[in-house]
Design an enzyme around this catalytic site. Structure first.
Site, PDB file in Angstrom:
ATOM      1  N   ALA A  31      -8.687  -9.935 -14.185  1.00 32.52           N
ATOM      2  CA  ALA A  31      -7.910 -10.823 -13.217  1.00 32.52           C
ATOM      3  C   ALA A  31      -6.911 -10.285 -12.601  1.00 32.52           C
ATOM      4  CB  ALA A  31      -7.558 -11.874 -14.038  1.00 32.52           C
ATOM      5  N   GLY A  32      -7.090  -9.704 -11.267  1.00 25.06           N
ATOM      6  CA  GLY A  32      -6.117  -9.156 -10.298  1.00 25.06           C
ATOM      7  C   GLY A  32      -5.916 -10.145  -9.337  1.00 25.06           C
ATOM      8  N   SER A  33      -6.621 -10.166  -8.187  1.00 22.78           N
ATOM      9  CA  SER A  33      -6.463 -11.053  -7.065  1.00 22.78           C
ATOM     10  C   SER A  33      -6.915 -12.414  -7.552  1.00 22.78           C
ATOM     11  CB  SER A  33      -7.363 -10.609  -5.799  1.00 22.78           C
ATOM     12  OG  SER A  33      -6.871  -9.554  -5.162  1.00 22.78           O
ATOM     13  N   THR A  52       4.857  -4.109 -14.389  1.00 24.38           N
ATOM     14  CA  THR A  52       6.057  -3.447 -14.198  1.00 24.38           C
ATOM     15  C   THR A  52       7.102  -3.635 -14.963  1.00 24.38           C
ATOM     16  OG1 THR A  52       5.487  -3.749 -11.733  1.00 24.38           O
ATOM     17  CG2 THR A  52       7.884  -3.307 -12.301  1.00 24.38           C
ATOM     18  N   ILE A  64       5.998  12.152  13.169  1.00 25.88           N
ATOM     19  CA  ILE A  64       7.038  12.593  14.109  1.00 25.88           C
ATOM     20  C   ILE A  64       7.894  13.788  13.289  1.00 25.88           C
ATOM     21  CG2 ILE A  64       9.467  12.048  14.740  1.00 25.88           C
ATOM     22  CD1 ILE A  64       8.617   9.056  15.030  1.00 25.88           C
ATOM     23  N   GLY A  80       4.736  19.027  10.337  1.00 29.03           N
ATOM     24  CA  GLY A  80       4.469  19.727   9.107  1.00 29.03           C
ATOM     25  C   GLY A  80       5.771  19.382   8.122  1.00 29.03           C
ATOM     26  N   GLU A 140       1.862  -8.018  -5.991  1.00 28.53           N
ATOM     27  CA  GLU A 140       2.667  -9.480  -5.621  1.00 28.53           C
ATOM     28  C   GLU A 140       1.419  -9.884  -4.502  1.00 28.53           C
ATOM     29  OE1 GLU A 140       6.576 -10.579  -5.633  1.00 28.53           O
ATOM     30  OE2 GLU A 140       6.913  -8.915  -6.810  1.00 28.53           O
ATOM     31  N   THR A 166      -2.523  -8.689  -2.575  1.00 29.51           N
ATOM     32  CA  THR A 166      -2.980  -7.494  -1.446  1.00 29.51           C
ATOM     33  C   THR A 166      -2.831  -8.406  -0.076  1.00 29.51           C
ATOM     34  OG1 THR A 166      -5.355  -8.761  -1.515  1.00 29.51           O
ATOM     35  CG2 THR A 166      -4.578  -6.854  -3.009  1.00 29.51           C
TER      36      THR A 166
END
Ligand code: COS
Length: 382
Positions: A129-131, A157, A337, A340, A363, A365
């Site tokens: 059960a994610g999205s 979290t 910008i 390297g 929270e 996608t």
């Protein structure tokens, strides 16, 4: 509660200085150690950061959504792992309780959450059960005066530090979707509750996510948050709010990256002049600035709408969608910008490039935000 402009400016100034003087110098070390020093967490507690959104009667600062977003923008100027330390206390880990808790539940938990003595976590996501968050399988079965919880939550979290979890679990197995889900306040120290090892992640080292497993965890019926079957709505209301906060963090990171890009391009010389003199560099700076300004305006206007008591499900989803995608583009241009120097670790640009990737995922996608935006737009008739 909205602060008067002078107090708000003082708070923002204090947070800005804390971020610049205390957090930024520690970023590389925190990433290396995958841990925030306890002394810094203590400073965050002393500043009141854990209680930004908690009502004053429970010891918090009770900021309006707009003021919280302004503070979150400042916090976004340091490595996002720092904000994550108290982010669950300010948002998803506390707001179910603030919005739906009884007086007794609030009195029991909110003072410790506001002070940071108790860390909170929001346990919605599961392996399956994610999205599709209404598909939670964790069960909470009524047994006498208790509920007995069984199941596994994923990528939670701050689970390894949490003293309190807001857990969404299925109380009615007969109802497959949202209506069978209830929310519970579950303290950490209950028999049968175990926490997995922190996952190794792409970015935001110093912030942790873990599995949380419930094996016959018994919680008293008074631990239920809201009515039976109301848990999904609790979760969605919490996320409406959380999405605005996360969007504001995205703007903070974007503004910081812009400042880094401006400083670097003024200093870095190629073809005999600072690269800032080249219009193709200026074009990237202009695009990033324009998008960051647009996100800031969208977020603050949506936050003011929430403060006026309006339903901002659509606006919060739009803010999260736009701001998280925006900071991804800004981080990508920053690497370009810096060239390297953006790809090697020294300047911290590649670290932020990795750090911001999760904003388009957690929270909700970007694709879920699009679903919410489209549904709400159609409901509103345009
Ligand atoms: N506020 C209040 N109630 C809400 C709501 C909101 N923002 N969103 C939905 N609801 C209610 C609906 O009104 C509906 O109630 P009724 O049946 O009484 O009408 C119920 O909740 C179910 O809603 P819906 O039918 O929209 O549910 P879906 O299963 O279609 O899912 C999405 C909706 C996809 C939007 C939801 O599952 C979602 O946001 N998923 C992402 C979850 C997420 O962000 N996960 C991240 C983990 S937390 S870090």
């Amino acid at each position: 509660m909205a602060l008067d402009p002078e107090t708000r400016d003082q708070l923002i100034d204090t947070v800005r200085r804390f971020v610049a003087e205390r957090l930024r110098p520690l970023e590389a070390q925190v990433a290396e150690d995958d841990a925030i020093p306890e002394s810094v967490l203590a400073e965050m507690r002393a500043l009141g950061l854990y209680g930004l959104s908690i009502p004053q009667e429970y010891g918090g600062l009770d900021l309006s959504m707009e003021d919280e977003c302004r503070v979150a923008i400042e916090l976004g100027r340091a490595s996002p792992a720092f904000r994550s330390a108290f982010g669950t206390n300010v948002g998803i880990g506390s707001q179910g309780l603030v919005m739906f808790g009884t007086d007794a539940q609030k009195a029991r938990w909110l003072p410790g959450i506001a002070s940071g003595e108790i860390v909170t976590s929001f346990a919605l996501t599961e392996p399956e059960a994610g999205s599709d968050s209404a598909a939670v399988r964790t069960r909470a079965i009524k047994d006498g005066d208790d509920y007995v919880l069984n199941g596994t939550k994923r990528y939670i979290t701050n689970a390894n530090k949490a003293g309190l979890f807001t857990v969404m679990a299925r109380t009615d197995p007969g109802i497959k979707g949202a209506g069978g889900v209830s929310a519970f306040l579950v303290p950490r120290n209950l028999p049968g509750l175990s926490i997995g090892k922190p996952e190794k992640k792409m970015g935001q080292q110093g912030a942790h996510i873990c599995d949380v497993t419930f094996e016959d965890v018994r919680v008293p019926a008074e631990s239920r948050l809201g009515e039976e079957g109301e848990g999904f709505k609790v979760a969605m209301r919490v996320l409406d709010r959380g999405r605005l906060h996360i969007s504001a963090v995205c703007v903070g990171v974007a503004e910081r990256l812009l400042a880094d890009c401006v400083a670097y391009s003024a200093e870095r010389k190629q073809f005999g002049q600072p690269i800032a003199a080249f219009q193709l560099i200026q074009g990237m700076i202009a695009d990033s600035k324009t998008e960051a300004l647009a996100a800031r305006a969208l977020i603050l206007e949506s936050a003011r709408g929430r403060d006026r008591g309006e339903n901002v499900t659509l606006e919060a989803a739009a803010a999260k969608y736009f701001a998280s995608e925006m900071v991804g583009r800004v981080a990508d241009r920053a690497v370009q910008i810096f060239g390297g120097a953006g790809y090697v670790a020294d300047h911290g640009i590649e670290r932020l490039y990795r750090d911001v990737r999760i904003f388009r995922i957690y929270e909700g996608t970007s694709q879920i935000q699009q679903v919410v935006i489209a549904r709400e737009t159609m409901k509103r008739g345009g």
